[in-house]
Structure formats: C-alpha cells, structure tokens
Design a protein around this motif. Structure first.
Motif, PDB file in Angstrom:
ATOM      1  N   VAL A 190       3.332   6.126   5.684  1.00 23.64           N
ATOM      2  CA  VAL A 190       3.854   7.302   6.392  1.00 23.64           C
ATOM      3  C   VAL A 190       2.713   8.309   6.573  1.00 23.64           C
ATOM      4  CG1 VAL A 190       6.242   7.017   5.634  1.00 23.64           C
ATOM      5  CG2 VAL A 190       4.633   8.285   4.187  1.00 23.64           C
ATOM      6  N   PRO A 191       2.854   9.261   7.508  1.00 21.72           N
ATOM      7  CA  PRO A 191       1.749  10.175   7.798  1.00 21.72           C
ATOM      8  C   PRO A 191       1.361  11.118   6.667  1.00 21.72           C
ATOM      9  CG  PRO A 191       3.334  10.144   9.605  1.00 21.72           C
ATOM     10  CD  PRO A 191       3.964   9.422   8.459  1.00 21.72           C
ATOM     11  N   CYS A 192       2.305  11.453   5.779  1.00 18.60           N
ATOM     12  CA  CYS A 192       1.981  12.426   4.742  1.00 18.60           C
ATOM     13  C   CYS A 192       2.914  12.265   3.556  1.00 18.60           C
ATOM     14  CB  CYS A 192       2.063  13.856   5.291  1.00 18.60           C
ATOM     15  SG  CYS A 192       3.748  14.448   5.504  1.00 18.60           S
ATOM     16  N   CYS A 193       2.647  13.035   2.487  1.00 12.86           N
ATOM     17  CA  CYS A 193       3.404  12.885   1.244  1.00 12.86           C
ATOM     18  C   CYS A 193       4.763  13.569   1.290  1.00 12.86           C
ATOM     19  CB  CYS A 193       2.595  13.417   0.065  1.00 12.86           C
ATOM     20  SG  CYS A 193       2.315  15.195   0.101  1.00 12.86           S
ATOM     21  N   LEU A 194       5.105  14.232   2.399  1.00 13.55           N
ATOM     22  CA  LEU A 194       6.408  14.880   2.492  1.00 13.55           C
ATOM     23  C   LEU A 194       7.478  13.960   3.078  1.00 13.55           C
ATOM     24  CD1 LEU A 194       5.451  18.487   3.693  1.00 13.55           C
ATOM     25  CD2 LEU A 194       5.584  17.562   1.382  1.00 13.55           C
ATOM     26  N   ASP A 195       7.074  12.827   3.621  1.00 16.49           N
ATOM     27  CA  ASP A 195       8.035  11.890   4.218  1.00 16.49           C
ATOM     28  C   ASP A 195       8.442  10.843   3.186  1.00 16.49           C
ATOM     29  OD1 ASP A 195       9.637  10.442   5.901  1.00 16.49           O
ATOM     30  OD2 ASP A 195       7.981   9.556   7.046  1.00 16.49           O
ATOM     31  N   SER A 196       9.156  11.283   2.165  1.00 13.71           N
ATOM     32  CA  SER A 196       9.530  10.382   1.074  1.00 13.71           C
ATOM     33  C   SER A 196      10.587   9.365   1.483  1.00 13.71           C
ATOM     34  CB  SER A 196      10.032  11.188  -0.121  1.00 13.71           C
ATOM     35  OG  SER A 196      11.154  11.981   0.243  1.00 13.71           O
ATOM     36  N   ASP A 197      11.293   9.615   2.582  1.00 14.61           N
ATOM     37  CA  ASP A 197      12.320   8.678   3.041  1.00 14.61           C
ATOM     38  C   ASP A 197      11.775   7.660   4.038  1.00 14.61           C
ATOM     39  OD1 ASP A 197      14.381   9.815   1.508  1.00 14.61           O
ATOM     40  OD2 ASP A 197      14.720  11.367   3.015  1.00 14.61           O
ATOM     41  N   GLY A 198      10.510   7.779   4.401  1.00 14.90           N
ATOM     42  CA  GLY A 198       9.923   6.820   5.326  1.00 14.90           C
ATOM     43  C   GLY A 198      10.462   6.917   6.736  1.00 14.90           C
ATOM     44  N   LEU A 199      10.858   8.115   7.161  1.00 14.19           N
ATOM     45  CA  LEU A 199      11.410   8.287   8.507  1.00 14.19           C
ATOM     46  C   LEU A 199      10.358   8.056   9.592  1.00 14.19           C
ATOM     47  CD1 LEU A 199      13.650  11.457   7.944  1.00 14.19           C
ATOM     48  CD2 LEU A 199      14.323   9.046   7.899  1.00 14.19           C
ATOM     49  N   LEU A 200       9.092   8.296   9.246  1.00  8.59           N
ATOM     50  CA  LEU A 200       8.008   8.110  10.213  1.00  8.59           C
ATOM     51  C   LEU A 200       7.166   6.894   9.833  1.00  8.59           C
ATOM     52  CD1 LEU A 200       6.838  11.817  10.741  1.00  8.59           C
ATOM     53  CD2 LEU A 200       8.652  10.545  11.902  1.00  8.59           C
ATOM     54  N   GLU A 201       7.830   5.799   9.551  1.00 14.11           N
ATOM     55  CA  GLU A 201       7.134   4.587   9.126  1.00 14.11           C
ATOM     56  C   GLU A 201       6.143   4.124  10.200  1.00 14.11           C
ATOM     57  OE1 GLU A 201       8.070  -0.080   7.961  1.00 14.11           O
ATOM     58  OE2 GLU A 201       9.724   1.355   8.180  1.00 14.11           O
ATOM     59  N   LEU A 202       4.914   3.891   9.774  1.00 16.21           N
ATOM     60  CA  LEU A 202       3.862   3.455  10.693  1.00 16.21           C
ATOM     61  C   LEU A 202       3.561   1.970  10.584  1.00 16.21           C
ATOM     62  CD1 LEU A 202       1.355   6.393  10.022  1.00 16.21           C
ATOM     63  CD2 LEU A 202       3.098   6.240  11.822  1.00 16.21           C
ATOM     64  N   GLY A 203       3.978   1.370   9.503  1.00 15.54           N
ATOM     65  CA  GLY A 203       3.705  -0.035   9.231  1.00 15.54           C
ATOM     66  C   GLY A 203       3.817  -0.277   7.745  1.00 15.54           C
ATOM     67  N   ASN A 204       3.475  -1.479   7.319  1.00 12.82           N
ATOM     68  CA  ASN A 204       3.579  -1.821   5.899  1.00 12.82           C
ATOM     69  C   ASN A 204       2.246  -2.366   5.405  1.00 12.82           C
ATOM     70  OD1 ASN A 204       4.256  -3.355   3.366  1.00 12.82           O
ATOM     71  ND2 ASN A 204       6.310  -2.627   3.894  1.00 12.82           N
ATOM     72  N   ILE A 205       1.735  -1.758   4.339  1.00 13.85           N
ATOM     73  CA  ILE A 205       0.412  -2.116   3.842  1.00 13.85           C
ATOM     74  C   ILE A 205       0.365  -3.522   3.260  1.00 13.85           C
ATOM     75  CG2 ILE A 205       0.665  -1.264   1.465  1.00 13.85           C
ATOM     76  CD1 ILE A 205      -2.181  -0.017   1.849  1.00 13.85           C
ATOM     77  N   PHE A 206       1.526  -4.077   2.885  1.00 12.97           N
ATOM     78  CA  PHE A 206       1.553  -5.440   2.384  1.00 12.97           C
ATOM     79  C   PHE A 206       1.507  -6.466   3.513  1.00 12.97           C
ATOM     80  CE2 PHE A 206       4.072  -3.339  -1.185  1.00 12.97           C
ATOM     81  CZ  PHE A 206       2.963  -3.223  -1.997  1.00 12.97           C
ATOM     82  N   GLU A 207       1.651  -5.986   4.745  1.00 10.97           N
ATOM     83  CA  GLU A 207       1.688  -6.889   5.902  1.00 10.97           C
ATOM     84  C   GLU A 207       0.519  -6.687   6.860  1.00 10.97           C
ATOM     85  OE1 GLU A 207       5.445  -6.045   7.654  1.00 10.97           O
ATOM     86  OE2 GLU A 207       6.595  -6.628   5.875  1.00 10.97           O
ATOM     87  N   ASN A 208      -0.033  -5.470   6.907  1.00  6.85           N
ATOM     88  CA  ASN A 208      -1.077  -5.161   7.878  1.00  6.85           C
ATOM     89  C   ASN A 208      -2.236  -4.410   7.233  1.00  6.85           C
ATOM     90  OD1 ASN A 208       1.810  -4.592   9.467  1.00  6.85           O
ATOM     91  ND2 ASN A 208       0.385  -5.925  10.574  1.00  6.85           N
ATOM     92  N   SER A 209      -3.372  -4.352   7.921  1.00  8.86           N
ATOM     93  CA  SER A 209      -4.515  -3.596   7.424  1.00  8.86           C
ATOM     94  C   SER A 209      -4.305  -2.112   7.708  1.00  8.86           C
ATOM     95  CB  SER A 209      -5.800  -4.072   8.107  1.00  8.86           C
ATOM     96  OG  SER A 209      -5.811  -3.674   9.474  1.00  8.86           O
ATOM     97  N   ILE A 210      -5.078  -1.256   7.016  1.00  7.83           N
ATOM     98  CA  ILE A 210      -5.000   0.179   7.245  1.00  7.83           C
ATOM     99  C   ILE A 210      -5.354   0.512   8.689  1.00  7.83           C
ATOM    100  CG2 ILE A 210      -6.029   2.408   6.659  1.00  7.83           C
ATOM    101  CD1 ILE A 210      -4.053   1.353   4.594  1.00  7.83           C
ATOM    102  N   ASP A 211      -6.408  -0.098   9.216  1.00 13.04           N
ATOM    103  CA  ASP A 211      -6.808   0.183  10.598  1.00 13.04           C
ATOM    104  C   ASP A 211      -5.696  -0.166  11.579  1.00 13.04           C
ATOM    105  OD1 ASP A 211      -9.320   1.202   9.997  1.00 13.04           O
ATOM    106  OD2 ASP A 211     -10.271  -0.768  10.040  1.00 13.04           O
ATOM    107  N   GLU A 212      -5.050  -1.297  11.379  1.00 12.19           N
ATOM    108  CA  GLU A 212      -3.950  -1.695  12.274  1.00 12.19           C
ATOM    109  C   GLU A 212      -2.807  -0.687  12.221  1.00 12.19           C
ATOM    110  OE1 GLU A 212      -4.255  -6.568  12.234  1.00 12.19           O
ATOM    111  OE2 GLU A 212      -3.246  -5.547  10.584  1.00 12.19           O
ATOM    112  N   ILE A 213      -2.537  -0.173  11.030  1.00 17.23           N
ATOM    113  CA  ILE A 213      -1.405   0.729  10.852  1.00 17.23           C
ATOM    114  C   ILE A 213      -1.674   2.105  11.457  1.00 17.23           C
ATOM    115  CG2 ILE A 213      -0.030   1.970   9.125  1.00 17.23           C
ATOM    116  CD1 ILE A 213      -0.369  -0.526   7.322  1.00 17.23           C
ATOM    117  N   VAL A 214      -2.784   2.732  11.073  1.00 22.20           N
ATOM    118  CA  VAL A 214      -3.020   4.113  11.519  1.00 22.20           C
ATOM    119  C   VAL A 214      -3.441   4.195  12.977  1.00 22.20           C
ATOM    120  CG1 VAL A 214      -3.565   4.872   9.184  1.00 22.20           C
ATOM    121  CG2 VAL A 214      -5.411   4.166  10.710  1.00 22.20           C
TER     122      VAL A 214
END
Length: 247
Positions: A190-214
């Motif tokens: 998620v973009p920041c530490c305030l999105d604890s519910d994952g409403l702005l999910e960008l991807g999953n680190i167990f499935e993709n690289s950081i570059d792919e996600i951000v």
C-alpha cells in the motif's frame, strides 16, 4: 508474518531501502518473533525502527534493547487509561526504558501527537519526564532534545483516512510512494502506513517485485498526483495527516 515470509520480504527489499519500520497499525511488540526479525534484518544490513504504544515495554523492553533495534518511537498520546495514577505508572515504565535504551545507543523518541485535543495529559507527561530524566532539555523545531539519543516530540492530532471521513479539499500532498510504502502481513503493498485495511492495494510482494508494484499504473497515478498537489485516490482526499504537507 511468519519467519519465512519476513525473510522473503527482506530479500525483495534489498537494494530499495535501508530502513524497515515495524508498524502498519497494530502493536509490533505483540509479535512473538519480533526480536528474531530485527536480528535477521540487521544481518542483512537493514536498520529497524519500531513504533509502539509503550504498554508492553516492561515485558519486552529488555529483548528489544538486546535485538539491535536502531530506533524506537513511543506514542505517549495512545495511552487510553483515563486514570491519572495509571498514566503516571505507565510514564514511569516508559521513562525507565527510554533511559536504558538511549544509554545503550538506541535512538528513542517519545511522541505527543495530540496538540489541540489534549486533556492536560501532555503537560502531565512533560512534568513527569522533567522530574525523572536529567538532560539538556533543548527545544528544537520538532520538540525537545532531552539528551544524546533521547527526544520528546510533539505534533497536532490528525484524523486517519477513512472513506466515511469528510473531504479535505482539492489540494493534497503526501510522501507516500515518494520515500516510503507499506507492506501488510499478507504481502499486500500500500502507498503508506495509514492504509491498514489495504484499500489502495498496489500488488503483493509475495507475487511481484517492488519495481513491478510501485511502477504499475495505480502506483504511478498516485505518485504523479501528489507531485501535482492533488490526490488520484479518494481515500487520500479524506486523510487528515496529508493536510500537514499542504501549506
């Protein structure tokens, strides 16, 4: 997170950051493997930063100091017991840890982020600390430098982002995805530490690289929006913390 998941995350983060912050809501001192996680991270060259409400420092403070943690933020404003005696007992425990940890070379920052909404608790905390901790007590732009490695920081209280919260206006700026992002325990980024519910999910680190996600379309839109001082996501337009950076 399990130990295996944590190690997998660290492998993905190598080359992207030096600092690991152990909070995205929740209380990090409740994790039974926290000390081990910090040691593993240190072994891979990361610096670990903890943000805690301080209520478990009696039980786990010693192992936190021994873990090699780089910095500990203690949110004094999060103590919810209205009883003054209980608060002063809590402050004594925090002060004892802060002194011991800072003397061990750990940066300790005690936070009072409740300006404008306080019931006198901040004044009580400040008086207690001045009576129990010797130091220079030098004022600066963020608060007070008590002595080497030990600080007291204050700030305004803010409303956490919520889709039911009011809109704050068109102009929005945030450092989310500019110098940090968050990872939930299930791997969602998620973009920041305030999105604890994952409403702005960008991807999953167990499935993709950081570059792919951000650098995916949603992440790019959020980052570019903030650069133009507007929010691409409605949740960000309902974030009280982001308003700190508008002026």
């Amino acid at each position: 997170m399990t130990r295996e998941q944590f190690c997998a995350v660290l492998d993905k983060l190598e080359g992207h950051t030096k600092y690991i912050y152990y909070h995205l809501m929740g209380e990090p001192l409740m994790h039974p493997l926290l000390q081990e996680f910090i040691r593993i991270a240190s072994g891979k060259g990361f610096l670990s930063v903890i943000t805690t409400n301080g209520t478990l420092l009696v039980e786990r403070g010693e192992e936190l100091i021994e873990s090699g943690v780089y910095k500990v933020n203690i949110s004094l404003h999060s103590f919810e017991n209205d009883d003054e005696t209980g608060f002063l007992k809590y402050m004594g425990q925090v002060a004892d840890f802060a002194e011991k940890a800072s003397q061990a070379g750990i940066i300790v920052v005690m936070r009072l982020w409740n300006k404008g909404f306080d019931d006198g608790r901040a004044d009580l905390a400040l008086e207690f600390l001045r009576n129990h901790i010797s130091g220079e007590w030098e004022e600066n732009t963020r608060g007070l430098r008590i002595h080497h490695k030990l600080h007291l920081e204050w700030g305004d209280r803010f409303e956490w982002p919520d889709m039911e919260a009011p809109l704050y206006g068109e102009e929005v700026y945030c450092y989310g995805l500019r110098d940090h992002f968050g990872i939930l325990c299930d791997g969602r980024v998620v973009p920041c530490c305030l999105d604890s519910d994952g409403l702005l999910e960008l991807g999953n680190i167990f499935e993709n690289s950081i570059d792919e996600i951000v650098n995916a379309p949603r992440g790019c839109a959020i980052r570019e929006g903030f650069e133009g001082r507007h929010a691409a996501e409605e949740l960000c337009r309902r974030c009280g913390y982001a308003q700190r950076f508008v002026t």
